[in-house]
Design an enzyme around this catalytic site. Structure first.
Site, short mmCIF file in Angstrom:
data_model
loop_
_atom_site.label_atom_id
_atom_site.label_comp_id
_atom_site.label_asym_id
_atom_site.label_seq_id
_atom_site.Cartn_x
_atom_site.Cartn_y
_atom_site.Cartn_z
CE1 TYR A 46 -4.26 0.97 -0.39
CE2 TYR A 46 -4.63 -1.05 0.84
CZ TYR A 46 -5.06 -0.27 0.19
OH TYR A 46 -6.26 0.04 -0.21
CD GLU A 48 -4.35 5.00 1.22
OE1 GLU A 48 -3.98 5.33 2.22
OE2 GLU A 48 -5.57 5.10 0.93
CG ASP A 211 -7.86 10.87 -24.18
OD1 ASP A 211 -6.78 9.72 -24.18
OD2 ASP A 211 -9.04 10.42 -23.73
CB THR A 237 -4.70 4.28 -21.93
OG1 THR A 237 -4.88 4.28 -23.26
CG2 THR A 237 -6.06 4.50 -21.16
CE LYS A 240 -7.29 2.75 -25.53
NZ LYS A 240 -7.52 3.34 -24.43
NE ARG A 246 -6.86 -2.66 -19.82
CZ ARG A 246 -7.79 -2.66 -20.51
NH1 ARG A 246 -7.98 -3.48 -21.27
NH2 ARG A 246 -9.02 -1.77 -20.31
N1 DSN Z 1 -12.30 1.38 -24.92
C1 DSN Z 1 -11.33 2.17 -25.34
C2 DSN Z 1 -11.28 2.20 -26.81
O1 DSN Z 1 -11.55 1.05 -27.16
O2 DSN Z 1 -10.92 3.03 -27.38
C3 DSN Z 1 -11.69 3.48 -24.95
O3 DSN Z 1 -11.72 3.40 -23.54
#
Ligand code: DSN
Length: 420
Positions: A46, A48, A211, A237, A240, A246
């Site tokens: 943990y 925090e 984003d 994120t 991708k 993730r």
């Molecule tokens: N689920 C993502 C995507 O497929 O683009 C976005 O959150």
């Protein structure tokens, strides 16, 4: 594993991934090192707070891993630590975006974001997302004829609506985004309004948030324009095109964004850190942060640069081949890793749901997707979205895309009936 039920499911998922082709634009295949870090004993801890300022003891190594992750993130995107900060604790993309709203836009404030059916994300202010319930979306979309952004129209809308924040960077927009134009639009449309704040030293303008979740790996690899010269805040994120676990990151300018909250001068970065913890999250997932650090190092290699370029080459070939076979590609092509394909074709084809079901039966995994000016619904829309990040990781090249386009066409065409 002692738990045979879960072990069986893990093995089954591994086999599923091995025998299928994933064209989900938001998925990728991580390295064994990323998996090792994710499965490490950092999960037991943990932590925090932030490095040097934690609430529990025993943070010698968690502090080091979080610092290293922050250093690597700034270095990968060529950012000076004097000018930029990065928060590496967001659990995923939606909480990262929500943290930016909480930090910088007063509840009920206006946020100009792309509509879902035009390629925006739910967290860009859609009514079913918390971002649309507690803030007011000023929706924008692509031009009806060209299916690409029309910056003059966006500027008119922004000046008329004066949003507190503008979001660029999307979930299903295949083209290059002109971040310089977005900066001009943000500058033209009114003073920054953060909670209790007066306009900043930047003068009158809206906050520009990018984003870059979908194209972050392409930016890292030098294959897509970087938004950092123009944005105040950049979220992404990691899982991708960036090919990590993730997770998500929030980059924010430390310079030029000093603002005043209750008489105290504070930067966007400090407001964002407070919004992530304790505003929205508790203890960060340190195993996830360790895995992000691994992925960021991998993304800084020459091999990753080559990968990013190949991802785009593959997407262009796949898009061109599908077009040659008679399919309608939204905006006429792609500059990135993703392709938006109209499968409904004004009723001559099939819905995106039907197309994605058929493809899955043949081992090709895609997602159904709305298309600009959608006439159907998000659950049964007119298109599918295809992405090349995952298959390029597995070594696919242009010749494989030519074959893949034929396979996709064959599967969908086999529906029966005339081909358009
Ligand atoms: N689920 C993502 C995507 O497929 O683009 C976005 O959150």
């Amino acid at each position: 594993m002692k738990d045979k039920q879960i072990e069986k499911l893990i093995k089954a998922e591994e086999a599923r991934q091995k025998k299928t082709i994933s064209l989900i634009a938001s998925e990728n295949y991580v390295s064994d090192d990323v998996l090792k870090a994710l499965g490490s004993k950092f999960t037991n801890k943990y932590s925090e707070g932030y490095p040097g300022k934690r609430y529990y003891k025993g943070q010698t190594y968690t502090d080091q891993v979080e610092e290293l992750c922050r250093e690597r993130a700034l270095k990968l995107f060529k950012l000076s630590p004097e000018k930029w900060a990065v928060n590496v604790q967001p659990l995923s993309g939606s909480p990262a975006n929500l943290a930016v709203y909480v930090a910088l836009v007063p509840a009920g404030g206006k946020v100009m974001g792309m509509s879902l059916d035009h390629g925006g994300h739910l967290t860009h202010g859609h009514k079913v997302s918390a971002t649309g319930k507690y803030w007011m979306q000023v929706p924008y979309g692509v031009n009806k004829n060209t299916e690409v952004l029309d910056y003059d129209e966006l500027k008119k809308l922004a000046i008329a609506e004066k949003p507190a924040m503008i979001i660029a960077g999307y979930t299903a927009y295949p083209r290059i985004v002109d971040f310089k134009k977005f900066r001009e639009i943000a500058n033209a449309c009114g003073p920054i309004r953060t909670d209790g704040a007066s306009p900043t030293s930047n003068g009158a303008r809206a906050i520009l948030m990018v984003d870059m979740s979908h194209f972050a790996g392409l930016v890292a690899g030098g294959a897509y324009p970087s938004p950092f010269e123009y944005a105040d805040v950049v979220t992404t994120t990691v899982h991708k095109t960036l090919r990590g676990p993730r997770s998500a990151l929030i980059f924010s300018r430390k310079d030029k964004t000093k603002t005043s909250v209750k008489g105290n001068e504070i930067s966007f970065s400090e407001l964002i850190d407070k919004a992530v913890f304790p505003g929205l999250q508790g203890g960060p997932h340190m195993n996830q942060i360790a895995a992000v650090a691994v992925a960021l190092k991998e993304a800084s290699t020459p091999a990753f640069k080559k990968y990013a370029k190949q991802v785009i080459k593959n997407a262009k070939v796949l898009s061109d081949e599908l077009k040659k076979l008679g399919w309608k590609i939204i905006s006429g092509g792609t500059d990135s890793h993703l392709i938006l394909m109209d499968t409904f074709m004004n009723g001559k084809g099939m819905s995106g749901a039907e197309a994605s079901d058929k493809l899955e039966k043949e081992g090709i995994i895609v997602n159904k997707n709305t298309i600009p000016n959608e006439t159907r619904s998000p659950v049964d829309p007119s298109g599918i979205r295809l992405g090349t990040a995952g298959e390029t990781t597995r070594g696919a090249k242009e010749k494989d895309m030519i074959k893949l386009a034929k396979r996709i066409d064959g599967v969908l065409f086999r529906k029966g009936g005339d081909k358009f």
